[in-house]
Write an enzyme that holds these catalytic residues in place. Structure first.
Site, PDB file in Angstrom:
ATOM      1  N   GLY A  38       7.307  20.537  11.736  1.00  0.00           N
ATOM      2  CA  GLY A  38       6.207  20.593  10.761  1.00  0.00           C
ATOM      3  C   GLY A  38       5.117  21.541  11.231  1.00  0.00           C
ATOM      4  N   HIS A  39       4.723  21.422  12.514  1.00  0.00           N
ATOM      5  CA  HIS A  39       3.722  22.347  13.071  1.00  0.00           C
ATOM      6  C   HIS A  39       4.254  23.781  13.049  1.00  0.00           C
ATOM      7  CE1 HIS A  39       2.638  18.557  15.386  1.00  0.00           C
ATOM      8  NE2 HIS A  39       1.487  18.885  14.833  1.00  0.00           N
ATOM      9  N   GLN A  63     -11.263  10.895  17.041  1.00  0.00           N
ATOM     10  CA  GLN A  63     -10.596  10.490  15.797  1.00  0.00           C
ATOM     11  C   GLN A  63      -9.641   9.319  15.985  1.00  0.00           C
ATOM     12  OE1 GLN A  63      -8.703  14.530  15.386  1.00  0.00           O
ATOM     13  NE2 GLN A  63      -7.041  13.348  14.467  1.00  0.00           N
ATOM     14  N   VAL A 178       7.000  18.807   5.916  1.00  0.00           N
ATOM     15  CA  VAL A 178       8.382  19.071   6.351  1.00  0.00           C
ATOM     16  C   VAL A 178       9.038  17.723   6.630  1.00  0.00           C
ATOM     17  CG1 VAL A 178       9.819  20.217   8.088  1.00  0.00           C
ATOM     18  CG2 VAL A 178       7.683  21.285   7.335  1.00  0.00           C
TER      19      VAL A 178
HETATM   20  O1  PAF Z   1      -3.819  16.770  12.096  1.00  0.00           O
HETATM   21  C1  PAF Z   1      -4.113  16.806  13.306  1.00  0.00           C
HETATM   22  O2  PAF Z   1      -3.271  17.042  14.174  1.00  0.00           O
HETATM   23  C2  PAF Z   1      -5.555  16.549  13.723  1.00  0.00           C
HETATM   24  O3  PAF Z   1      -6.149  15.585  12.921  1.00  0.00           O
HETATM   25  C3  PAF Z   1      -6.406  17.839  13.770  1.00  0.00           C
HETATM   26  C4  PAF Z   1      -6.545  18.468  12.412  1.00  0.00           C
HETATM   27  C5  PAF Z   1      -5.778  18.826  14.741  1.00  0.00           C
HETATM   28  C6  PAF Z   1      -7.809  17.499  14.276  1.00  0.00           C
HETATM   29  O4  PAF Z   1      -7.771  16.948  15.548  1.00  0.00           O
END
Ligand code: PAF
Length: 292
Positions: A38-39, A63, A178
């Site tokens: 996906g990345h 987060q 993905v």
């Molecule tokens: O989606 C992520 O992997 C994270 O929430 C992000 C956007 C890199 C912020 O830390």
């Protein structure tokens, strides 16, 4: 050109300045590492659209509302760099906690509206942490384009909102989810699923796609949502946090399918929380004035 691993904002900005002076465009792909296909698809989109690509790798403590989740989050920088190197990515920006949130750090970016409900209701503080770190990454990189997956659909809307509200000069590009062959949306957390859980996990996508079809065929919204929640429990999900139909831009609840909508769900399998979402709102339905 080989991949440079950059640890400081100063070093990142020096490199970006050189590209800027040469009139080049810059793309950034923010990640927390543990890179999967996906990345890589985000990175490939960025490489196709911009002259220089920065991938960021920072496991953002702000987060995570659950310390155990933060502790268990996979950290695989060397493997991540090895995946990015052959693709032609210019920079892997991997700052440490001190570089990101130095002594005395006291600022938080908080987006109301789109961050409320759904994951926002179940992960207190999560979207403030995301909004704060993404604001920093966008300002640090000075990128023209930033690439985010639709898999984290609420996150994508939070990012779009903050960029618009704070006049950050970057275009946000949302990229399709993905999936594995069996439909499971790719996620860095999937590696935590036991073999049995992995067998159940694809039911999340199947139930969402089936519900989307039934909604598009004109079925009653609340009854379909309720039946889909029950179907998740029956399939073996331990807790269904939410399964809701929302306006695809504002993320406000939708009771009548008269605009583009998104069906979003979060459910737990053992210790792993899975999220997924699918678009709902075929052109025909919208043109005919919607269905209840
Ligand atoms: O989606 C992520 O992997 C994270 O929430 C992000 C956007 C890199 C912020 O830390």
């Amino acid at each position: 050109m080989s991949l440079a691993i950059v640890r400081t904002v100063r070093d990142l900005r020096n490199r970006v300045d050189v590209w800027r002076r040469a009139g080049r465009t810059i793309g950034v792909v923010p990640t927390m590492g543990a890179l999967h296909a996906g990345h890589i698809s985000l990175v490939e989109t960025a490489l196709a659209r911009t002259d220089h690509v920065i991938v960021t790798l920072f496991v953002n403590p702000k987060q995570f509302n659950n310390p155990a989740d933060l502790a268990a989050y996979p950290r695989t920088e060397a493997d991540d760099a090895a995946k990015l190197s052959p693709l032609g990515v210019d920079v892997l920006f991997a700052p440490d906690g001190e570089e990101m949130y130095g002594t005395g750090f006291s600022t938080s970016v908080s987006v109301s509206g789109v961050s409320e409900g759904l994951c926002g209701a179940h992960r207190p503080g999560h979207f403030d942490g995301v909004a704060t770190v993404v604001t920093k990454l966008l300002l640090q990189s000075g990128a023209d384009f930033a690439f985010f997956g639709e898999k984290d659909f609420q996150q994508l809307q939070v990012v779009r909102r903050l960029v618009s509200d704070l006049n950050i000069p970057v275009e946000i590009i949302g990229c399709p989810t993905v999936r594995e062959e069996d439909g499971l949306a790719l996620s860095s957390r999937n590696v935590r699923l036991s073999a049995e859980e992995r067998g159940i996990a694809p039911r999340l996508a199947k139930i969402l796609f089936t519900a989307a079809e039934r909604l598009e065929a004109g079925g009653p919204v609340e009854a379909i949502l309720e039946a889909s929640r029950r179907a998740l429990s029956d399939a073996g999900f331990d807790t269904v946090e939410y399964l809701e139909l929302r306006d695809s831009e504002t993320l406000r609840p939708v009771e009548r399918l008269d605009r583009p909508a998104r069906l979003l769900a979060a459910a737990w399998l053992g210790a792993t929380r899975l999220i997924d979402n699918v678009p709902v709102g075929a052109q025909g339905i919208l043109q005919s004035g919607g269905i209840t």
